[in-house]
Scaffold this motif. Structure first.
Motif, PDB file in Angstrom:
ATOM      1  N   ALA A  73       0.835  -1.205   0.000  1.00 48.42           N
ATOM      2  CA  ALA A  73       0.000   0.000   0.000  1.00 48.42           C
ATOM      3  C   ALA A  73       0.868   1.253   0.000  1.00 48.42           C
ATOM      4  O   ALA A  73       0.596   2.212  -0.719  1.00 48.42           O
ATOM      5  CB  ALA A  73      -0.936  -0.003   1.205  1.00 48.42           C
ATOM      6  N   ALA A  74       1.942   1.218   0.800  1.00 44.87           N
ATOM      7  CA  ALA A  74       2.835   2.368   0.877  1.00 44.87           C
ATOM      8  C   ALA A  74       3.541   2.589  -0.457  1.00 44.87           C
ATOM      9  O   ALA A  74       3.733   3.721  -0.901  1.00 44.87           O
ATOM     10  CB  ALA A  74       3.852   2.170   1.994  1.00 44.87           C
ATOM     11  N   GLU A  75       3.932   1.477  -1.103  1.00 42.88           N
ATOM     12  CA  GLU A  75       4.603   1.594  -2.400  1.00 42.88           C
ATOM     13  C   GLU A  75       3.678   2.173  -3.459  1.00 42.88           C
ATOM     14  O   GLU A  75       4.073   3.006  -4.267  1.00 42.88           O
ATOM     15  CB  GLU A  75       5.124   0.222  -2.858  1.00 42.88           C
ATOM     16  CG  GLU A  75       6.611   0.080  -2.627  1.00 42.88           C
ATOM     17  CD  GLU A  75       7.061  -1.374  -2.624  1.00 42.88           C
ATOM     18  OE1 GLU A  75       6.517  -2.175  -3.417  1.00 42.88           O
ATOM     19  OE2 GLU A  75       7.948  -1.710  -1.808  1.00 42.88           O
ATOM     20  N   ARG A  76       2.432   1.699  -3.423  1.00 40.64           N
ATOM     21  CA  ARG A  76       1.442   2.204  -4.361  1.00 40.64           C
ATOM     22  C   ARG A  76       1.262   3.719  -4.176  1.00 40.64           C
ATOM     23  O   ARG A  76       1.295   4.487  -5.133  1.00 40.64           O
ATOM     24  CB  ARG A  76       0.107   1.488  -4.118  1.00 40.64           C
ATOM     25  CG  ARG A  76      -1.049   2.007  -4.961  1.00 40.64           C
ATOM     26  CD  ARG A  76      -2.367   1.363  -4.510  1.00 40.64           C
ATOM     27  NE  ARG A  76      -3.499   2.091  -5.034  1.00 40.64           N
ATOM     28  CZ  ARG A  76      -4.045   1.850  -6.219  1.00 40.64           C
ATOM     29  NH1 ARG A  76      -3.568   0.890  -6.979  1.00 40.64           N
ATOM     30  NH2 ARG A  76      -5.066   2.573  -6.630  1.00 40.64           N
ATOM     31  N   GLN A  77       1.144   4.103  -2.901  1.00 47.26           N
ATOM     32  CA  GLN A  77       0.963   5.521  -2.604  1.00 47.26           C
ATOM     33  C   GLN A  77       2.158   6.343  -3.086  1.00 47.26           C
ATOM     34  O   GLN A  77       1.997   7.418  -3.661  1.00 47.26           O
ATOM     35  CB  GLN A  77       0.762   5.701  -1.101  1.00 47.26           C
ATOM     36  CG  GLN A  77       0.200   7.070  -0.723  1.00 47.26           C
ATOM     37  CD  GLN A  77       0.117   7.238   0.780  1.00 47.26           C
ATOM     38  OE1 GLN A  77      -0.144   6.285   1.509  1.00 47.26           O
ATOM     39  NE2 GLN A  77       0.362   8.446   1.240  1.00 47.26           N
ATOM     40  N   ARG A  78       3.359   5.793  -2.856  1.00 49.83           N
ATOM     41  CA  ARG A  78       4.567   6.512  -3.264  1.00 49.83           C
ATOM     42  C   ARG A  78       4.627   6.658  -4.782  1.00 49.83           C
ATOM     43  O   ARG A  78       4.973   7.697  -5.321  1.00 49.83           O
ATOM     44  CB  ARG A  78       5.812   5.783  -2.733  1.00 49.83           C
ATOM     45  CG  ARG A  78       7.040   6.671  -2.612  1.00 49.83           C
ATOM     46  CD  ARG A  78       8.167   5.977  -1.852  1.00 49.83           C
ATOM     47  NE  ARG A  78       8.317   4.574  -2.269  1.00 49.83           N
ATOM     48  CZ  ARG A  78       8.971   4.202  -3.373  1.00 49.83           C
ATOM     49  NH1 ARG A  78       9.524   5.089  -4.154  1.00 49.83           N
ATOM     50  NH2 ARG A  78       9.059   2.920  -3.681  1.00 49.83           N
ATOM     51  N   VAL A 131       1.995  11.773 -10.106  1.00 52.62           N
ATOM     52  CA  VAL A 131       0.783  12.583 -10.271  1.00 52.62           C
ATOM     53  C   VAL A 131       1.045  13.928 -10.973  1.00 52.62           C
ATOM     54  O   VAL A 131       0.276  14.342 -11.842  1.00 52.62           O
ATOM     55  CB  VAL A 131       0.026  12.771  -8.922  1.00 52.62           C
ATOM     56  CG1 VAL A 131       0.778  13.663  -7.953  1.00 52.62           C
ATOM     57  CG2 VAL A 131      -1.374  13.310  -9.166  1.00 52.62           C
ATOM     58  N   LEU A 132       2.164  14.566 -10.646  1.00 52.58           N
ATOM     59  CA  LEU A 132       2.409  15.887 -11.224  1.00 52.58           C
ATOM     60  C   LEU A 132       2.657  15.784 -12.736  1.00 52.58           C
ATOM     61  O   LEU A 132       2.102  16.546 -13.523  1.00 52.58           O
ATOM     62  CB  LEU A 132       3.595  16.567 -10.514  1.00 52.58           C
ATOM     63  CG  LEU A 132       3.808  18.036 -10.876  1.00 52.58           C
ATOM     64  CD1 LEU A 132       2.557  18.861 -10.648  1.00 52.58           C
ATOM     65  CD2 LEU A 132       4.970  18.615 -10.077  1.00 52.58           C
ATOM     66  N   HIS A 143      -1.905  16.501  -2.637  1.00 52.75           N
ATOM     67  CA  HIS A 143      -1.691  17.240  -1.395  1.00 52.75           C
ATOM     68  C   HIS A 143      -0.314  16.925  -0.822  1.00 52.75           C
ATOM     69  O   HIS A 143       0.421  17.835  -0.426  1.00 52.75           O
ATOM     70  CB  HIS A 143      -2.790  16.888  -0.391  1.00 52.75           C
ATOM     71  CG  HIS A 143      -2.677  17.632   0.900  1.00 52.75           C
ATOM     72  ND1 HIS A 143      -3.163  18.916   1.048  1.00 52.75           N
ATOM     73  CD2 HIS A 143      -2.111  17.291   2.082  1.00 52.75           C
ATOM     74  CE1 HIS A 143      -2.901  19.323   2.285  1.00 52.75           C
ATOM     75  NE2 HIS A 143      -2.274  18.355   2.928  1.00 52.75           N
ATOM     76  N   ALA A 144       0.045  15.644  -0.798  1.00 54.49           N
ATOM     77  CA  ALA A 144       1.314  15.215  -0.200  1.00 54.49           C
ATOM     78  C   ALA A 144       2.512  15.841  -0.902  1.00 54.49           C
ATOM     79  O   ALA A 144       3.531  16.110  -0.267  1.00 54.49           O
ATOM     80  CB  ALA A 144       1.422  13.691  -0.231  1.00 54.49           C
ATOM     81  N   ILE A 145       2.415  16.075  -2.196  1.00 51.20           N
ATOM     82  CA  ILE A 145       3.553  16.686  -2.907  1.00 51.20           C
ATOM     83  C   ILE A 145       3.322  18.186  -3.140  1.00 51.20           C
ATOM     84  O   ILE A 145       3.941  18.806  -4.005  1.00 51.20           O
ATOM     85  CB  ILE A 145       3.852  15.960  -4.239  1.00 51.20           C
ATOM     86  CG1 ILE A 145       2.660  16.068  -5.196  1.00 51.20           C
ATOM     87  CG2 ILE A 145       4.247  14.501  -4.009  1.00 51.20           C
ATOM     88  CD1 ILE A 145       3.038  15.906  -6.654  1.00 51.20           C
TER      89      ILE A 145
END
Ligand code: C2E
Ligand code: MG
Ligand code: MG
Ligand code: MG
Length: 288
Positions: free
Chosen positions: A20-25, A31-32, A82-84
């Motif tokens: 899950a963490a890898e997917r999120q990363r 995304v940008l 949001h995170a980036i």
């Protein structure tokens, strides 16, 4: 012993957590670029009059088909942006698409239809949402009242950071809507202060409405609140004709949901409107 069990459980879930963490990363990494490449799209879901089925507006909803991960759910996209620290880019891209649709709607016979965008509560702390949106509508030559800004109850309650920008949005003439209304805790005072134009009743209250005395009572009360404060009411997630019928009976006359249409990409809107208009025509001929 319980400690050991706890540790064992943790170990068992560890690969899942790691995945899950890898997917999120990966989503955050991509995304940008995806926004800049136009890989992210806005799809649009019609909002209709529950009585006549006339199209009153659309809601823009972000869509991303990731090259390797496939469909990414909108809340994951929003979280990653949001995170980036790129929420402004995401909202900017969706707003550009919304404005492009607004420019095209008069030629489709809908000069007064609104297009709504979603702004997440945490965005207000990252950049000036009000300045960005004002610049966008000016550049596209759009009347601000046709762009509807959907905020959540959480943003409404944040009187410090979001508050000043919401006031600016209101004063610039944007249409303000409170999304998912009834899912959280809203402050009545803030609704009055901000001159919110519309409440979007949360899907959780609409679903199975005809079988729930409680939900019908809530909606009646919300409709009276809306009338008292001159806010229009829109029911979200209308899936069945009996939900629509119950809403009409209660006095709610705007709806959005799979009963009418699913979100669709911009190139499909013109043909959907034609088919929808033909269906409407057929219905009114039958009724007449
Ligand atoms: P929302 O703003 O409340 O949007 C309505 C959601 O309900 C959409 O899900 C829509 O596809 C879905 N929906 C509409 N009609 C029906 C129905 O009849 N039945 C059911 N089951 N669902 C229905 P979606 O597109 O997956 O978006 C989920 C949430 O993600 C949105 O909820 C919104 O909070 C957020 N979101 C979507 N696009 C954006 C965006 O561009 N920016 C931001 N900040 N948030 C977004
Ligand atoms: Mg919304
Ligand atoms: Mg206003
Ligand atoms: Mg909603």
């Amino acid at each position: 012993r319980s400690k050991e069990q706890g540790r064992g459980r943790w170990r068992k879930f560890d690969p899942m957590l790691r995945a899950a963490a890898e997917r999120q990363r990966q989503i955050e990494t991509d995304v940008l670029r995806a926004i800049e490449a136009g890989e992210l799209e806005a799809w649009f879901q019609p909002q209709v009059c529950l009585h006549t089925h006339t199209v009153l507006g659309f809601e823009a909803l972000v869509r991303w088909h990731h090259p390797t991960l496939g469909f990414i759910a909108p809340p994951e996209i929003v979280q990653a942006a949001h995170a980036i620290h790129s929420s402004d880019r995401l909202t900017g891209a969706v707003t550009d698409a919304a404005c492009t649709l607004l420019r095209a709607l008069p030629d489709m016979g809908l000069p007064n239809a609104t297009v709504a965008i979603n702004v997440s509560p945490r965005e207000f702390a990252l950049y000036s949402v009000s300045e960005m949106l004002a610049a966008k509508v000016a550049r596209h030559g759009i009347r601000p009242n046709l762009l509807e800004i959907e905020i959540t109850e959480e943003a409404l309650l944040d009187t410090v950071i979001a508050g000043a920008q919401l006031k600016q949005l209101e004063q610039s003439g944007f249409t303000l809507a409170v999304d998912d209304f009834g899912a959280g805790h809203s402050s009545l005072t803030r609704l009055i202060d901000l001159k919110v134009d519309r409440l979007k009743i949360d899907r959780g209250i609409i679903s199975g409405l005809e079988r729930s005395d409680r939900n019908r009572a809530i909606i009646s009360a919300l409709i009276r609140l809306g009338e008292a404060l001159s806010m229009s009411m829109l029911a979200e997630g209308v899936e069945t004709e009996s939900e629509a019928e119950t809403l009409r009976t209660l006095g709610c006359w705007m709806g959005q949901g799979y009963l009418f249409a699913r979100p669709m990409p911009m190139p499909r809107i013109a043909s959907w409107l034609r088919e929808h208009g033909e269906k409407q025509g057929a219905v009114s001929r039958v009724v007449a």
